[in-house]
Design a protein around this motif. Structure first.
Motif, short mmCIF file in Angstrom:
data_model
loop_
_atom_site.label_atom_id
_atom_site.label_comp_id
_atom_site.label_asym_id
_atom_site.label_seq_id
_atom_site.Cartn_x
_atom_site.Cartn_y
_atom_site.Cartn_z
N GLU A 98 0.40 -0.99 -0.01
CA GLU A 98 0.37 0.31 -0.56
C GLU A 98 1.17 1.79 -0.05
OE1 GLU A 98 -3.37 0.54 2.73
OE2 GLU A 98 -3.50 2.44 2.33
N LYS A 99 1.81 1.57 0.82
CA LYS A 99 3.08 2.18 1.26
C LYS A 99 3.49 2.59 -0.08
CE LYS A 99 7.19 3.70 3.40
NZ LYS A 99 8.06 3.29 2.57
N ASN A 100 4.15 1.55 -1.27
CA ASN A 100 4.53 1.39 -2.03
C ASN A 100 3.49 2.55 -4.07
OD1 ASN A 100 7.15 0.14 -1.25
ND2 ASN A 100 6.97 -1.84 -1.96
N LEU A 101 2.37 1.30 -2.89
CA LEU A 101 1.43 2.07 -4.50
C LEU A 101 1.54 3.80 -3.93
CD1 LEU A 101 -1.78 -0.78 -3.90
CD2 LEU A 101 0.23 -0.06 -6.55
N LYS A 102 1.27 4.08 -3.06
CA LYS A 102 1.13 5.61 -2.35
C LYS A 102 2.28 6.15 -3.14
CE LYS A 102 -2.20 5.57 1.19
NZ LYS A 102 -2.01 5.34 2.24
N GLU A 103 3.67 5.44 -3.20
CA GLU A 103 4.72 6.75 -3.11
C GLU A 103 4.52 6.28 -4.84
OE1 GLU A 103 7.56 4.94 -1.25
OE2 GLU A 103 9.58 5.68 -2.73
N ALA A 104 4.67 5.15 -6.00
CA ALA A 104 4.22 5.27 -7.15
C ALA A 104 3.85 5.87 -7.68
CB ALA A 104 3.81 4.07 -7.51
N PHE A 105 2.30 6.07 -6.70
CA PHE A 105 1.71 7.01 -7.52
C PHE A 105 1.85 8.68 -8.26
CE2 PHE A 105 -2.60 9.87 -5.77
CZ PHE A 105 -2.91 9.32 -7.87
N ALA A 106 2.46 8.87 -6.53
CA ALA A 106 2.97 10.32 -6.17
C ALA A 106 4.07 10.59 -7.46
CB ALA A 106 3.63 10.78 -4.98
N GLY A 107 4.77 9.72 -7.55
CA GLY A 107 5.98 9.63 -9.11
C GLY A 107 5.39 10.23 -9.85
N GLU A 108 4.35 8.86 -10.26
CA GLU A 108 4.11 8.78 -11.89
C GLU A 108 3.46 10.00 -11.64
OE1 GLU A 108 4.98 6.78 -13.82
OE2 GLU A 108 5.46 4.64 -12.94
N SER A 109 2.36 10.76 -11.03
CA SER A 109 1.70 11.92 -11.00
C SER A 109 2.67 12.78 -11.27
CB SER A 109 0.77 12.44 -10.18
OG SER A 109 -0.36 10.86 -9.69
N GLN A 110 4.30 12.88 -10.39
CA GLN A 110 4.96 13.99 -10.72
C GLN A 110 5.43 14.01 -12.11
OE1 GLN A 110 7.63 14.61 -7.79
NE2 GLN A 110 6.15 14.19 -6.48
N ALA A 111 6.04 12.98 -12.91
CA ALA A 111 6.31 12.64 -13.63
C ALA A 111 5.61 13.23 -14.73
CB ALA A 111 6.91 11.44 -13.77
N ASN A 112 4.08 12.83 -14.77
CA ASN A 112 3.04 13.48 -15.84
C ASN A 112 3.38 14.75 -16.08
OD1 ASN A 112 0.36 14.53 -15.71
ND2 ASN A 112 0.71 12.84 -17.64
N ARG A 113 2.83 15.58 -15.20
CA ARG A 113 3.14 16.87 -15.20
C ARG A 113 4.19 17.55 -15.61
NH1 ARG A 113 -2.19 17.32 -15.79
NH2 ARG A 113 -2.23 19.02 -16.25
N LYS A 114 5.54 17.19 -15.16
CA LYS A 114 7.14 17.39 -15.17
C LYS A 114 6.55 17.58 -16.35
CE LYS A 114 10.79 14.73 -14.00
NZ LYS A 114 11.20 14.52 -12.14
#
Ligand code: FE2
Ligand code: FE2
Ligand code: FE2
Length: 162
Positions: free
Chosen positions: A4-20
């Motif tokens: 669950e923690k990993n999914l949250k971290e991956a969601f945050a990272g992928e979301s940031q990569a999208n905007r970047k």
């Protein structure tokens, strides 16, 4: 619970990569690198696909009523707890770009929370509205555009309709 923690971290990272990547794409366009701009755009969309599948695996997309509740608490956290100390610290450090960015966001999040609250209260009525977004500060107005944005002063006729 580490997945669950990993999914949250991956969601945050992928979301940031999208905007970047979208920001990088815009820059590539400005510099005339049309093909690279398209590459950044396609990859940005790929990161959104990853982000959304992580979010789904987390079970964080629920009913619209529940999603509005989640949105209200997220926005409220931002303007009550997150941005005020961020603004104070940026002021202390004399980082004017950060002060401006945080202040615009802080004011806009309060508006977002209010609009979501009203939408939740009105959900059963099935009322529909038009929403107008200020492209400078993220303020949103319901049904009518103002003369000027109440947060940043941008002309209301340049708001984006949703
Ligand atoms: Fe990815
Ligand atoms: Fe917001
Ligand atoms: Fe604005």
């Amino acid at each position: 619970m580490s997945t669950e923690k990993n999914l949250k971290e991956a969601f945050a990272g992928e979301s940031q990569a999208n905007r970047k990547y979208l920001a990088f794409s815009k820059k590539a366009e400005e510099e005339g690198h049309e093909s690279i701009a398209r590459l950044f755009k396609a990859t940005a969309e790929a990161e959104t696909i990853h982000a959304l599948s992580h979010l789904k695996a987390l079970g964080m997309v629920k009913t619209t009523a529940e999603n509005l509740e989640a949105a209200i608490s997220g926005e409220t956290y931002e303007f009550e707890s997150m941005y005020p100390p961020f603004i104070a610290e940026a002021e202390k450090e004399g980082n004017q770009a950060a002060v401006r960015a945080f202040k615009f966001a802080n004011a806009a999040e309060q508006v977002h929370a209010e609009i979501y609250k009203k939408a939740l209260a009105d959900l059963a009525k099935g009322e529909t509205h038009k929403y107008y977004l200020c492209p400078i500060c993220g303020n949103i107005e319901v049904d009518n555009t103002p003369d000027r944005c109440k947060i940043c002063g941008y002309p209301g006729d340049k708001f984006i309709q949703y």
